[in-house]
Write an enzyme that holds these catalytic residues in place. Structure first.
Site, PDB file in Angstrom:
ATOM      1  CD  GLU A  36      -3.097  -0.395   0.010  1.00 43.61           C
ATOM      2  OE1 GLU A  36      -3.050  -0.072  -1.194  1.00 43.61           O
ATOM      3  OE2 GLU A  36      -3.765  -1.345   0.440  1.00 43.61           O
ATOM      4  CB  ALA A 126     -16.035   1.724  -0.579  1.00 39.24           C
ATOM      5  CG  ASP A 175      -6.141   2.095  -7.506  1.00 35.47           C
ATOM      6  OD1 ASP A 175      -5.503   1.261  -6.841  1.00 35.47           O
ATOM      7  OD2 ASP A 175      -6.526   3.181  -7.040  1.00 35.47           O
TER       8      ASP A 175
END
Ligand code: GLA
Length: 395
Positions: A36, A126, A175
Site C-alpha cells: 500500500e 470505499a 488501481d
C-alpha cells in the site's frame, strides 16, 4: 449481480437514447492484498480485480462530433465535442471520462462521435477503485471501438494520467493496472517502476478475503494523499543527496535512513520508514501466498496496518477500530486498512469456518461504537476490463 448490472445499463441506454447500444464493456474494481502506497514509490503491489464493475453501454455515431454521456446512477448527462481540447471545470464523474478523451487526443489518435450510458456496482469512496474502473473501462472501450491500437499497458497509463492531470489526484498505477490486467483467481504482482508483472494463484484454500466497509467516505483530492506523495518525494531527495547510489526506495536501507534522520525530520522519517519496510513485506507476502502460508501472510497484513496507521498515518479511527477488534477474533489471520486510506474498507484474511461469526460480531461492535451499519463484501477475484459479448463471457 453482473447480469443485472448489464441489463440495467442496456435498458437505461435504450430508454435514454431510443436506440440499442452496439457495445457493452465491463471494468472491475480491485482489492489490494498488500503493498500500500508503494506504487508511486517504485515498490511492488499485489492487487486483484474483483466481481464488482462499472458497465458501459456505447453506440458509435460517426455522423456526429459529440460524445453524449448519461450516468444512470447519478441521473446526470453531459456532452462534449470530440477531438477538441477540453478546458473548463466540470463535475467529478465527468472529469474521469474527459481526462481519458483528452489523454487520447494528446497522442494524436482520433475518436468519433458516440453515445454512452454507464452504471456501476462498485461502492464509491470505499477504496475499491470505482474511479480507475471508470477511466480504464472508457479508455479500453475507445481503444477497441475506434481501433486505436493502444496496448493494454498504454490503456492503463491513459487511465492513470487522466486521474493525475485531469482529476488532480497524484495516484500511482496500481488501481488502473489491476482493473485492466486482473485475472480470475489470480493476484497480480506488479513491479510499479518497470510495469513487469506476474500472476499469483490467489485461491486461498480454507480462507477468504472479506472486506469491511467502514462507510467513512473519502476523496483523494482532499484526503491527504497528495501530501503524502510530496512528503516521500522530499524524503527521497534528501536520502539521494546523501547516498547517490540510492535511485529508488528499493535501494534504501534502514542504516541509510537512520543516518539522515535529523535532516529528514521525524514526520518524513516515519513516512520513508514505512515505505522501505512495506516494499520488503510485499516480497515476503508473495512467497507466503505461493507457499499457501496464510499465517505468515496474516502477520504481514497486520504489520502493514500498523505502518499505515502509525508511520504513514493514512488510516482513520473507524478503520483502526475495525482492525483492532477483528484481529482479536478466532479465525482472523490478519487485517489491515486497504487502498489509499482515510476511510473505505479494511481487508481481512479469515478462515472460512469463522467468517459468519466474525462478521456478525464485528457488525454489532461497530454499530454500538460508531452508530454506523457496517457493510460486508465477500468479493470474488475476477477478470479485468473486457468487452461483454453474449455467450462468450464467463467470470
Ligand atoms: C489509491 C491510489 C493507488 C495507490 C493506493 C494506495 O488507491 O489510487 O495508486 O497509491 O491508493 O496503495
Amino acid at each position: 449481480m453482473k447480469d443485472q448490472l448489464i441489463n440495467c445499463t442496456r435498458n437505461a441506454f435504450q430508454k435514454h437514447f431510443n436506440q440499442v447500444p452496439d457495445y457493452i464493456f465491463l471494468s472491475p474494481g480491485r482489492i489490494n492484498i498488500i503493498g500500500e502506497h508503494v506504487d508511486y514509490n517504485d515498490g511492488y503491489v499485489l492487487p486483484a480485480a474483483i466481481d464488482k464493475y462499472i458497465c458501459l453501454a456505447i453506440r458509435k455515431n460517426s455522423e456526429s462530433n459529440d460524445c453524449k454521456i448519461f450516468s444512470y446512477d447519478l441521473n446526470e448527462s453531459f456532452s462534449f465535442k470530440i477531438n477538441e481540447k477540453i478546458e473548463g471545470d466540470s463535475p467529478m464523474w465527468v472529469k474521469y471520462l474527459l481526462g481519458v478523451a483528452e489523454e487520447i487526443r494528446k497522442t494524436g489518435k482520433r475518436i468519433e462521435g458516440m453515445e454512452v450510458v454507464f452504471s456501476g456496482n462498485i461502492p464509491m469512496g470505499a477504496g475499491l477503485s470505482s474511479s480507475a474502473a471508470l477511466e480504464c473501462g472508457f479508455a479500453y472501450a475507445l481503444n477497441s471501438i475506434f481501433n486505436l491500437n493502444f496496448t493494454k499497458k498504454e490503456v492503463v497509463l491513459i487511465g492513470q494520467r487522466s486521474e493525475n492531470q485531469f482529476v488532480g489526484v497524484q495516484c500511482g498505477v496500481m488501481d488502473q493496472f489491476a482493473s485492466v490486467f486482473g485475472q480470475k483467481d489470480k493476484a497480480v504482482m506488479l513491479s510499479c517502476d518497470s510495469l513487469d508483472y506476474q500472476y499469483y494463484d490467489a485461491k486461498m484454500d480454507g480462507c477468504s478475503f472479506i472486506l469491511l466497509d467502514s462507510r467513512v467516505k473519502h476523496t483523494h483530492l482532499t484526503s491527504g494523499y497528495n501530501d503524502r506523495r510530496k512528503e516521500v518525494e522530499k524524503g527521497k531527495k534528501i536520502i539521494h543527496d546523501n547516498f547517490n547510489e540510492m535511485e529508488t526506495f528499493r535501494d534504501c536501507t534502514h542504516e541509510m535512513l537512520d543516518s539522515v534522520r535529523g535532516e529528514l525530520g521525524e514526520i518524513i522519517y516515519k513516512r520513508c520508514l514505512y515505505i522501505i519496510e512495506e516494499i520488503k513485506r510485499v516480497e515476503v507476502a508473495a512467497k507466503a501466498i505461493y507457499n499457501q502460508d496464510f499465517k505468515l501472510l496474516g502477520e504481514l497484513l497486520n504489520q502493514t496496518h500498523f505502518g499505515l496507521s502509525k508511520q504513514y498515518e493514512v488510516s482513520c479511527p473507524e478503520i483502526d477500530f475495525l482492525v483492532e477488534e477483528t484481529i482479536k477474533m478466532d479465525g482472523v489471520l490478519g487485517a489491515r486498512m486497504m487502498g489509499g486510506g482515510f476511510g473505505g474498507c479494511s481487508i481481512n484474511l479469515i478462515k472460512n469456518e469463522n467468517v459468519a461469526e466474525v462478521t456478525e460480531k464485528i457488525k454489532k461492535i461497530y454499530k454500538s461504537a460508531y452508530h454506523i451499519d457496517l457493510k460486508i463484501y465477500e468479493v470474488k477475484i475476477s477478470d479485468g476490463t473486457k468487452e461483454y459479448k453474449e455467450n462468450e463471457y464467463s467470470i
